[in-house]
Design a protein around this motif. Structure first.
Motif, PDB file in Angstrom:
ATOM      1  N   LEU A 129       0.817  -1.214   0.000  1.00  0.00           N
ATOM      2  CA  LEU A 129       0.000   0.000   0.000  1.00  0.00           C
ATOM      3  C   LEU A 129       0.850   1.264   0.000  1.00  0.00           C
ATOM      4  O   LEU A 129       0.438   2.311   0.500  1.00  0.00           O
ATOM      5  CB  LEU A 129      -0.977   0.020   1.179  1.00  0.00           C
ATOM      6  N   ASP A 130       2.028   1.165  -0.589  1.00  0.00           N
ATOM      7  CA  ASP A 130       2.929   2.313  -0.722  1.00  0.00           C
ATOM      8  C   ASP A 130       2.766   2.865  -2.139  1.00  0.00           C
ATOM      9  O   ASP A 130       3.531   2.558  -3.045  1.00  0.00           O
ATOM     10  CB  ASP A 130       4.367   1.865  -0.460  1.00  0.00           C
ATOM     11  N   PHE A 131       1.743   3.693  -2.325  1.00  0.00           N
ATOM     12  CA  PHE A 131       1.344   4.144  -3.656  1.00  0.00           C
ATOM     13  C   PHE A 131       2.364   5.090  -4.285  1.00  0.00           C
ATOM     14  O   PHE A 131       2.585   5.047  -5.492  1.00  0.00           O
ATOM     15  CB  PHE A 131      -0.032   4.810  -3.588  1.00  0.00           C
ATOM     16  N   TRP A 132       2.995   5.950  -3.497  1.00  0.00           N
ATOM     17  CA  TRP A 132       3.975   6.895  -4.042  1.00  0.00           C
ATOM     18  C   TRP A 132       5.206   6.152  -4.562  1.00  0.00           C
ATOM     19  O   TRP A 132       5.713   6.442  -5.638  1.00  0.00           O
ATOM     20  CB  TRP A 132       4.361   7.933  -3.005  1.00  0.00           C
ATOM     21  N   THR A 133       5.693   5.189  -3.790  1.00  0.00           N
ATOM     22  CA  THR A 133       6.860   4.422  -4.232  1.00  0.00           C
ATOM     23  C   THR A 133       6.530   3.624  -5.494  1.00  0.00           C
ATOM     24  O   THR A 133       7.349   3.554  -6.408  1.00  0.00           O
ATOM     25  CB  THR A 133       7.346   3.489  -3.105  1.00  0.00           C
ATOM     26  N   ALA A 134       5.343   3.067  -5.561  1.00  0.00           N
ATOM     27  CA  ALA A 134       4.928   2.336  -6.762  1.00  0.00           C
ATOM     28  C   ALA A 134       4.950   3.264  -7.968  1.00  0.00           C
ATOM     29  O   ALA A 134       5.428   2.893  -9.038  1.00  0.00           O
ATOM     30  CB  ALA A 134       3.534   1.748  -6.569  1.00  0.00           C
ATOM     31  N   PHE A 135       4.469   4.486  -7.799  1.00  0.00           N
ATOM     32  CA  PHE A 135       4.473   5.466  -8.886  1.00  0.00           C
ATOM     33  C   PHE A 135       5.898   5.807  -9.299  1.00  0.00           C
ATOM     34  O   PHE A 135       6.205   5.918 -10.477  1.00  0.00           O
ATOM     35  CB  PHE A 135       3.732   6.730  -8.453  1.00  0.00           C
ATOM     36  N   ARG A 136       6.808   5.964  -8.327  1.00  0.00           N
ATOM     37  CA  ARG A 136       8.198   6.293  -8.644  1.00  0.00           C
ATOM     38  C   ARG A 136       8.887   5.158  -9.390  1.00  0.00           C
ATOM     39  O   ARG A 136       9.700   5.404 -10.279  1.00  0.00           O
ATOM     40  CB  ARG A 136       8.972   6.609  -7.355  1.00  0.00           C
ATOM     41  N   TYR A 137       8.589   3.914  -9.022  1.00  0.00           N
ATOM     42  CA  TYR A 137       9.214   2.786  -9.715  1.00  0.00           C
ATOM     43  C   TYR A 137       8.788   2.720 -11.175  1.00  0.00           C
ATOM     44  O   TYR A 137       9.607   2.517 -12.050  1.00  0.00           O
ATOM     45  CB  TYR A 137       8.890   1.468  -9.031  1.00  0.00           C
ATOM     46  N   ASN A 138       7.491   2.859 -11.428  1.00  0.00           N
ATOM     47  CA  ASN A 138       6.999   2.905 -12.807  1.00  0.00           C
ATOM     48  C   ASN A 138       5.589   3.479 -12.788  1.00  0.00           C
ATOM     49  O   ASN A 138       4.657   2.804 -12.355  1.00  0.00           O
ATOM     50  CB  ASN A 138       7.009   1.530 -13.466  1.00  0.00           C
ATOM     51  N   PRO A 139       5.432   4.721 -13.258  1.00  0.00           N
ATOM     52  CA  PRO A 139       4.118   5.363 -13.204  1.00  0.00           C
ATOM     53  C   PRO A 139       3.042   4.637 -14.016  1.00  0.00           C
ATOM     54  O   PRO A 139       1.862   4.800 -13.763  1.00  0.00           O
ATOM     55  CB  PRO A 139       4.360   6.760 -13.774  1.00  0.00           C
ATOM     56  N   MET A 140       3.452   3.802 -14.954  1.00  0.00           N
ATOM     57  CA  MET A 140       2.478   3.088 -15.779  1.00  0.00           C
ATOM     58  C   MET A 140       1.742   1.992 -15.009  1.00  0.00           C
ATOM     59  O   MET A 140       0.770   1.435 -15.515  1.00  0.00           O
ATOM     60  CB  MET A 140       3.156   2.491 -17.012  1.00  0.00           C
ATOM     61  N   ILE A 141       2.158   1.687 -13.800  1.00  0.00           N
ATOM     62  CA  ILE A 141       1.486   0.656 -13.016  1.00  0.00           C
ATOM     63  C   ILE A 141       0.011   0.976 -12.844  1.00  0.00           C
ATOM     64  O   ILE A 141      -0.833   0.098 -12.875  1.00  0.00           O
ATOM     65  CB  ILE A 141       2.179   0.431 -11.652  1.00  0.00           C
ATOM     66  N   TYR A 142      -0.320   2.246 -12.724  1.00  0.00           N
ATOM     67  CA  TYR A 142      -1.712   2.641 -12.508  1.00  0.00           C
ATOM     68  C   TYR A 142      -2.529   2.639 -13.798  1.00  0.00           C
ATOM     69  O   TYR A 142      -3.747   2.613 -13.743  1.00  0.00           O
ATOM     70  CB  TYR A 142      -1.784   4.017 -11.850  1.00  0.00           C
ATOM     71  N   VAL A 143      -1.880   2.664 -14.929  1.00  0.00           N
ATOM     72  CA  VAL A 143      -2.578   2.615 -16.212  1.00  0.00           C
ATOM     73  C   VAL A 143      -2.632   1.174 -16.722  1.00  0.00           C
ATOM     74  O   VAL A 143      -3.670   0.713 -17.196  1.00  0.00           O
ATOM     75  CB  VAL A 143      -1.863   3.515 -17.254  1.00  0.00           C
ATOM     76  N   LEU A 144      -1.523   0.468 -16.607  1.00  0.00           N
ATOM     77  CA  LEU A 144      -1.439  -0.873 -17.178  1.00  0.00           C
ATOM     78  C   LEU A 144      -2.336  -1.881 -16.484  1.00  0.00           C
ATOM     79  O   LEU A 144      -2.955  -2.715 -17.140  1.00  0.00           O
ATOM     80  CB  LEU A 144       0.002  -1.364 -17.147  1.00  0.00           C
ATOM     81  N   LEU A 145      -2.391  -1.839 -15.172  1.00  0.00           N
ATOM     82  CA  LEU A 145      -3.174  -2.824 -14.431  1.00  0.00           C
ATOM     83  C   LEU A 145      -4.639  -2.845 -14.870  1.00  0.00           C
ATOM     84  O   LEU A 145      -5.148  -3.906 -15.243  1.00  0.00           O
ATOM     85  CB  LEU A 145      -3.035  -2.546 -12.929  1.00  0.00           C
ATOM     86  N   PRO A 146      -5.334  -1.704 -14.870  1.00  0.00           N
ATOM     87  CA  PRO A 146      -6.726  -1.751 -15.313  1.00  0.00           C
ATOM     88  C   PRO A 146      -6.883  -2.111 -16.792  1.00  0.00           C
ATOM     89  O   PRO A 146      -7.790  -2.870 -17.154  1.00  0.00           O
ATOM     90  CB  PRO A 146      -7.258  -0.336 -15.078  1.00  0.00           C
ATOM     91  N   VAL A 147      -5.993  -1.616 -17.638  1.00  0.00           N
ATOM     92  CA  VAL A 147      -6.107  -1.911 -19.071  1.00  0.00           C
ATOM     93  C   VAL A 147      -5.880  -3.401 -19.323  1.00  0.00           C
ATOM     94  O   VAL A 147      -6.625  -4.030 -20.079  1.00  0.00           O
ATOM     95  CB  VAL A 147      -5.131  -1.049 -19.899  1.00  0.00           C
ATOM     96  N   VAL A 148      -4.882  -3.987 -18.689  1.00  0.00           N
ATOM     97  CA  VAL A 148      -4.617  -5.417 -18.877  1.00  0.00           C
ATOM     98  C   VAL A 148      -5.811  -6.240 -18.397  1.00  0.00           C
ATOM     99  O   VAL A 148      -6.250  -7.171 -19.086  1.00  0.00           O
ATOM    100  CB  VAL A 148      -3.320  -5.833 -18.142  1.00  0.00           C
ATOM    101  N   LEU A 149      -6.359  -5.910 -17.233  1.00  0.00           N
ATOM    102  CA  LEU A 149      -7.507  -6.659 -16.727  1.00  0.00           C
ATOM    103  C   LEU A 149      -8.721  -6.508 -17.650  1.00  0.00           C
ATOM    104  O   LEU A 149      -9.426  -7.482 -17.907  1.00  0.00           O
ATOM    105  CB  LEU A 149      -7.846  -6.213 -15.309  1.00  0.00           C
ATOM    106  N   LEU A 150      -8.944  -5.307 -18.155  1.00  0.00           N
ATOM    107  CA  LEU A 150     -10.058  -5.103 -19.079  1.00  0.00           C
ATOM    108  C   LEU A 150      -9.871  -5.883 -20.376  1.00  0.00           C
ATOM    109  O   LEU A 150     -10.807  -6.497 -20.884  1.00  0.00           O
ATOM    110  CB  LEU A 150     -10.225  -3.614 -19.387  1.00  0.00           C
ATOM    111  N   VAL A 151      -8.658  -5.862 -20.904  1.00  0.00           N
ATOM    112  CA  VAL A 151      -8.397  -6.576 -22.159  1.00  0.00           C
ATOM    113  C   VAL A 151      -8.543  -8.080 -21.961  1.00  0.00           C
ATOM    114  O   VAL A 151      -9.103  -8.781 -22.802  1.00  0.00           O
ATOM    115  CB  VAL A 151      -7.001  -6.222 -22.713  1.00  0.00           C
TER     116      VAL A 151
END
Length: 121
Positions: free
Chosen positions: A54-76
């Motif tokens: 639940l460390d959202f800022w660190t996740a964003f720093r590692y790769n900001p696409m994590i928040y875009v890719l996860l929903p898109v991959v699940l939807l696809v």
């Protein structure tokens, strides 16, 4: 539904391979290990682990696409109808995500972002 399960299994295998390469082999990113250039997905494994903590800022720093890719991959993987109503809109969305991902990767390479260019945290 089968397609989604198979796709999820492939993603889990890729994630497991990344985990093995970093923890057992000490490589970090296999692409960077062999080519010297970090891949566009560099930092995604660490971002997933940060999200699990639940460390959202660190996740964003590692790769900001994590928040875009996860929903898109699940939807696809699990959609029954085309995203956004039509195949054309779906194609535009997926191409937009790929262009955004490539743009972020190139920007991080140009800026020599230490999170993808070899610095250890």
């Amino acid at each position: 539904m089968k397609k989604g399960i198979y796709g999820l299994l492939v993603l889990l295998m890729l994630f497991a391979a990344a985990l093995v390469s970093s923890s057992l082999l000490g490589w970090g990113c296999p692409v960077q290990h062999f080519t010297g250039v970090p891949c566009p997905g560099c930092g995604l494994s660490r971002a997933v682990f940060a999200l699990l903590r639940l460390d959202f800022w660190t996740a964003f720093r590692y790769n900001p696409m994590i928040y875009v890719l996860l929903p898109v991959v699940l939807l696809v993987l699990f959609r029954k109808k085309p995203l956004l109503g039509t195949k054309k809109r779906e194609s535009i969305l997926l191409w937009s995500v790929m262009v955004l991902w490539a743009g972020i990767w190139i920007a991080r390479l140009v800026m020599r972002d230490p999170l993808i260019c070899g610095a250890v945290m």
